[in-house]
Write an enzyme that holds these catalytic residues in place. Sequence first.
Site, PDB file in Angstrom:
ATOM      1  N   HIS A  13       1.661  -0.205  12.441  1.00  0.00           N
ATOM      2  CA  HIS A  13       0.982  -1.506  12.540  1.00  0.00           C
ATOM      3  C   HIS A  13       1.183  -2.002  13.970  1.00  0.00           C
ATOM      4  O   HIS A  13       2.196  -1.699  14.600  1.00  0.00           O
ATOM      5  CB  HIS A  13       1.667  -2.445  11.532  1.00  0.00           C
ATOM      6  CG  HIS A  13       1.008  -3.771  11.328  1.00  0.00           C
ATOM      7  ND1 HIS A  13       1.171  -4.811  12.208  1.00  0.00           N
ATOM      8  CD2 HIS A  13       0.212  -4.236  10.331  1.00  0.00           C
ATOM      9  CE1 HIS A  13       0.498  -5.864  11.758  1.00  0.00           C
ATOM     10  NE2 HIS A  13      -0.093  -5.545  10.617  1.00  0.00           N
ATOM     11  N   ASP A  26      10.245  -0.558   9.957  1.00  0.00           N
ATOM     12  CA  ASP A  26       9.328  -1.636   9.616  1.00  0.00           C
ATOM     13  C   ASP A  26       9.085  -1.518   8.111  1.00  0.00           C
ATOM     14  O   ASP A  26       8.330  -0.662   7.655  1.00  0.00           O
ATOM     15  CB  ASP A  26       8.028  -1.464  10.403  1.00  0.00           C
ATOM     16  CG  ASP A  26       6.930  -2.398   9.914  1.00  0.00           C
ATOM     17  OD1 ASP A  26       7.149  -3.133   8.931  1.00  0.00           O
ATOM     18  OD2 ASP A  26       5.843  -2.387  10.515  1.00  0.00           O
ATOM     19  N   GLN A  34       5.867  -3.035   4.185  1.00  0.00           N
ATOM     20  CA  GLN A  34       5.184  -2.543   2.983  1.00  0.00           C
ATOM     21  C   GLN A  34       6.128  -1.762   2.068  1.00  0.00           C
ATOM     22  O   GLN A  34       5.667  -1.147   1.108  1.00  0.00           O
ATOM     23  CB  GLN A  34       4.005  -1.631   3.366  1.00  0.00           C
ATOM     24  CG  GLN A  34       2.948  -2.292   4.228  1.00  0.00           C
ATOM     25  CD  GLN A  34       2.141  -3.339   3.474  1.00  0.00           C
ATOM     26  OE1 GLN A  34       2.197  -3.422   2.244  1.00  0.00           O
ATOM     27  NE2 GLN A  34       1.392  -4.145   4.199  1.00  0.00           N
ATOM     28  N   LYS A  72       5.049 -10.931   1.590  1.00  0.00           N
ATOM     29  CA  LYS A  72       4.608  -9.704   0.908  1.00  0.00           C
ATOM     30  C   LYS A  72       5.432  -9.450  -0.355  1.00  0.00           C
ATOM     31  O   LYS A  72       5.273  -8.445  -1.036  1.00  0.00           O
ATOM     32  CB  LYS A  72       4.670  -8.517   1.864  1.00  0.00           C
ATOM     33  CG  LYS A  72       3.677  -8.682   3.030  1.00  0.00           C
ATOM     34  CD  LYS A  72       3.475  -7.427   3.804  1.00  0.00           C
ATOM     35  CE  LYS A  72       2.847  -7.671   5.169  1.00  0.00           C
ATOM     36  NZ  LYS A  72       1.397  -7.815   5.147  1.00  0.00           N
ATOM     37  N   CYS A  86      -4.975  -3.868  11.650  1.00  0.00           N
ATOM     38  CA  CYS A  86      -3.934  -3.981  12.675  1.00  0.00           C
ATOM     39  C   CYS A  86      -3.277  -2.630  12.952  1.00  0.00           C
ATOM     40  O   CYS A  86      -2.059  -2.553  13.208  1.00  0.00           O
ATOM     41  CB  CYS A  86      -2.871  -5.009  12.300  1.00  0.00           C
ATOM     42  SG  CYS A  86      -3.504  -6.660  12.211  1.00  0.00           S
TER      43      CYS A  86
END
Length: 404
Positions: A120, A197, A200, A223, A361
């Site tokens: 991302h 990261d 997700q 999220k 993104c």
Amino acid sequence: MFDIARIRADFPILNIQQNGRPLIYLDNAATMQMPVPVQERILSHYQTENANVHRGVHTLSQASTAHMEKARHTVAQFIHADDDEIIFTSGTTDSLNQLSRMLESRVRPGQQILVSAMEHHSNLIPWQEMSRRVGAKLRIIPLDSRGDLDRDALRQLLRDSTTLVSVAWVSNVLGTVNPIREIAALAHDAGALLVVDAAQGMKLGPTDAVSLDCDFMAFSGHKLGALTGIGVLYGKKDILDMMSLVCFGGGMVGNVSYLSSTWGAVPQRFEAGTPNYVGAISLGAAIAYLSSLGIPEIARQERQLTELLQQELLSVPEVEILGSPQHRSGAVSFWVHGVHPFDLGVMLDALGIAVRTGHMCAQPLVEQYGVSSVVRISPAFYNTQEEIKACIAALKRVIPMLKG
Ligand code: PLP
């Protein structure tokens, strides 16, 4: 047993009508809906316990501080970390930006920073900028033909002096689930730090920063069903202790004189200014909610829905799916010859179906597949198999219309 009807009752927004049709919300990789218990927790905070944290001797301020610190403890337990390894930020993007500044003084000119080709922008641009400032070399770990990280290429790249590797746990475009433990071992063997990261990845379970052995992990509250504007930067305590400070002001100090200052303890020294304590409390409530459903069950449900989605999409001849990773979770992106993804998104929206279109993104990744934008469908545990099937049936209906 996952009682989907009972769970959906916690998300009233799933029952609204959109454009005259029952809403089918399949844009969960962008943001998860907020369950009622989290909404109630925010309301009760404002109705009975709101005051700025840290600075008050009065009971309300102390109670507010205690609730924020309880939320920090909930987050820490969730990822099997210690409370003082949890820094509250405004989200994944903020966590990664701050981290790139915090690490800057450790990076020498000419050293390598590695990110993967599936990142991302939030896990790409901060490292581009830091490399430019320091004179470090940013190198990209390629993907194989399936959309999995090319581990041989990573091993090869790690032969050159590498200070840091930063990768997504789960790609927000391909849904690829990266083998973080294995990547951590490779990075550490080469003497590099590993940043994950996890925007997700947090519902994959088990979300165990310690056994994943990453040095830093970033994620966003929204999220997970919490407020926007709250996020987390996890860091291993011994590394955090040595990191540079990048933001200064109230709440993070030890002693201040006109000409110099000393700093408070970790993690408060990384949280200058009034923290988003209501956001933190909402995140604590969101994690408690998800944990009450069972993270392994949530992960299983999301995996099954993603598998069904992929199978159903394969039955649409015009659809080109991006990647076929060995482990996919949470998102499938695709494009259709001769049809603009934006038009597909608009037509699905007219049928009450919310999906995302664009480059997600992750422009360099999407462009590697020869397109400039895609449609992404991203289910969450509260979606049903019927919703996935209805989405694909709608897709089959609108594609011929758009192809003319
Ligand atoms: N990283 C990944 C993999 C994401 O999917 C996202 C958001 O979609 C981000 C980073 C940025 O998260 P935020 O916008 O909450 O800061």
